[in-house]
Design a protein around this motif. Structure first.
Motif, mmCIF file in Angstrom:
data_model
loop_
_atom_site.group_PDB
_atom_site.id
_atom_site.type_symbol
_atom_site.label_atom_id
_atom_site.label_comp_id
_atom_site.label_asym_id
_atom_site.label_seq_id
_atom_site.Cartn_x
_atom_site.Cartn_y
_atom_site.Cartn_z
ATOM 1 N N LEU A 76 20.434 42.352 27.103
ATOM 2 C CA LEU A 76 21.883 42.363 26.932
ATOM 3 C C LEU A 76 22.496 43.563 27.632
ATOM 4 C CD1 LEU A 76 21.908 41.697 23.072
ATOM 5 C CD2 LEU A 76 22.285 39.988 24.863
ATOM 6 N N LYS A 77 23.801 43.513 27.842
ATOM 7 C CA LYS A 77 24.526 44.666 28.360
ATOM 8 C C LYS A 77 25.852 44.782 27.609
ATOM 9 C CE LYS A 77 26.934 42.374 32.198
ATOM 10 N NZ LYS A 77 27.224 42.433 33.648
ATOM 11 N N SER A 78 26.318 46.005 27.483
ATOM 12 C CA SER A 78 27.587 46.259 26.803
ATOM 13 C C SER A 78 28.736 45.918 27.728
ATOM 14 C CB SER A 78 27.661 47.730 26.378
ATOM 15 O OG SER A 78 28.915 48.034 25.806
ATOM 16 N N LEU A 79 29.726 45.193 27.183
ATOM 17 C CA LEU A 79 30.903 44.825 27.960
ATOM 18 C C LEU A 79 32.077 45.739 27.650
ATOM 19 C CD1 LEU A 79 30.781 40.930 27.611
ATOM 20 C CD2 LEU A 79 29.836 42.345 29.436
ATOM 21 N N VAL A 114 31.700 46.462 19.344
ATOM 22 C CA VAL A 114 31.240 46.346 20.719
ATOM 23 C C VAL A 114 30.885 44.903 21.037
ATOM 24 C CG1 VAL A 114 28.891 46.986 20.006
ATOM 25 C CG2 VAL A 114 29.538 47.178 22.408
ATOM 26 N N ALA A 115 31.187 44.482 22.243
ATOM 27 C CA ALA A 115 30.804 43.163 22.723
ATOM 28 C C ALA A 115 29.647 43.327 23.697
ATOM 29 C CB ALA A 115 31.974 42.475 23.417
ATOM 30 N N VAL A 116 28.564 42.588 23.456
ATOM 31 C CA VAL A 116 27.417 42.603 24.354
ATOM 32 C C VAL A 116 27.160 41.176 24.818
ATOM 33 C CG1 VAL A 116 26.380 44.639 23.292
ATOM 34 C CG2 VAL A 116 25.777 42.374 22.432
ATOM 35 N N ALA A 117 26.562 41.029 25.991
ATOM 36 C CA ALA A 117 26.348 39.687 26.529
ATOM 37 C C ALA A 117 25.028 39.596 27.263
ATOM 38 C CB ALA A 117 27.493 39.306 27.474
ATOM 39 N N ASP A 118 24.478 38.374 27.317
ATOM 40 C CA ASP A 118 23.268 38.149 28.102
ATOM 41 C C ASP A 118 23.658 37.656 29.491
ATOM 42 O OD1 ASP A 118 23.894 35.439 27.899
ATOM 43 O OD2 ASP A 118 22.431 35.036 26.331
ATOM 44 N N SER A 119 22.674 37.382 30.306
ATOM 45 C CA SER A 119 22.932 36.983 31.687
ATOM 46 C C SER A 119 23.494 35.576 31.810
ATOM 47 C CB SER A 119 21.634 37.085 32.508
ATOM 48 O OG SER A 119 20.626 36.239 31.952
ATOM 49 N N HIS A 120 23.510 34.819 30.698
ATOM 50 C CA HIS A 120 24.038 33.454 30.710
ATOM 51 C C HIS A 120 25.483 33.384 30.214
ATOM 52 C CE1 HIS A 120 19.961 32.004 31.501
ATOM 53 N NE2 HIS A 120 19.554 32.789 30.534
ATOM 54 N N GLY A 121 26.084 34.544 29.927
ATOM 55 C CA GLY A 121 27.470 34.565 29.489
ATOM 56 C C GLY A 121 27.663 34.381 27.998
#
Length: 213
Positions: A76-79, A114-121
């Motif tokens: 995941l990454k932080s948006l 915080v919003a985090v997301a994977d590579s698939h959105g």
């Protein structure tokens, strides 16, 4: 708001669905990147699989206060994120939890959204609250109350600050941790796409390991 008086399990999660929680006024918004929403069943399965493999090392990074690395190990990454510090907990809580704070004032309250997301959105919204009480035994009493569904909660910060609307923290994906006089409460909710339950649970467990700011 609809609640059922049913205790959470040994892992701190509610065993039945709760209601949505109110939002509080926020400050100090920090934007890191932008993310999209989307993804399907295959993406959910892939993200959940990745989260299981990286959970142990992610928790280790979280305990060291390295949030970016903790998310990275889950794929995941932080948006975006927003944070706020309060000296009073009573105005940032509700129901029995609010009543508890009215008679047992906290020393401080730090909240993070915080919003985090994977590579698939697929996006997960994470709410973390760090509550410092005067004594460890008082913190233990607070934990016993807040871990029961229907007893109230500490209100997450408003998701509008992240550019997200309609985020509903149901209480399904929850974790709490006590360390002396500190109580950490973490909850997650879908923010976009189709994050699976396993991913939501894992993110909550990892977030509860973050040390206080």
């Amino acid at each position: 708001m609809s609640w059922k008086n049913q205790p959470r399990g040994s892992d701190g999660r509610w065993k039945a669905a709760g209601g949505s929680v109110g939002a509080a006024v926020v400050a100090g918004v920090v934007f890191f990147a932008s993310g999209g929403a989307g993804g399907g069943g295959a993406a959910v399965e892939s993200a959940a699989s990745h989260s299981l493999k990286g959970k142990s090392s992610s928790k280790e990074a979280a305990r060291k206060g390295n949030r970016a690395e903790a998310w990275k190990r889950l794929g995941l990454k932080s948006l975006k994120q927003t944070a706020k510090r309060d000296l009073k907990c009573v105005t940032a809580s509700f129901s029995e939890v609010r009543d508890f704070f009215a008679h047992n004032p906290c020393r401080s309250l730090d909240r993070l959204l915080v919003a985090v997301a994977d590579s698939h959105g697929n996006t997960v919204v994470v709410s973390v609250a760090w509550v410092k009480m005067p004594k460890a035994d008082t913190t233990g009493k607070l934990k016993r109350i807040i871990d029961i569904q229907g007893s109230g909660d500490i209100s997450p910060l408003a998701s509008g600050a992240l550019g997200l609307g309609g985020v509903d923290f149901t209480g399904h994906h929850y974790a709490s941790r006590q360390s002396g006089s500190l109580l950490v409460v973490a909850e997650t909710a879908p923010g976009g796409g189709h994050p699976g339950n396993e991913l939501l649970d894992t993110v909550a467990e990892v977030a509860a390991e973050f040390p206080a700011p």
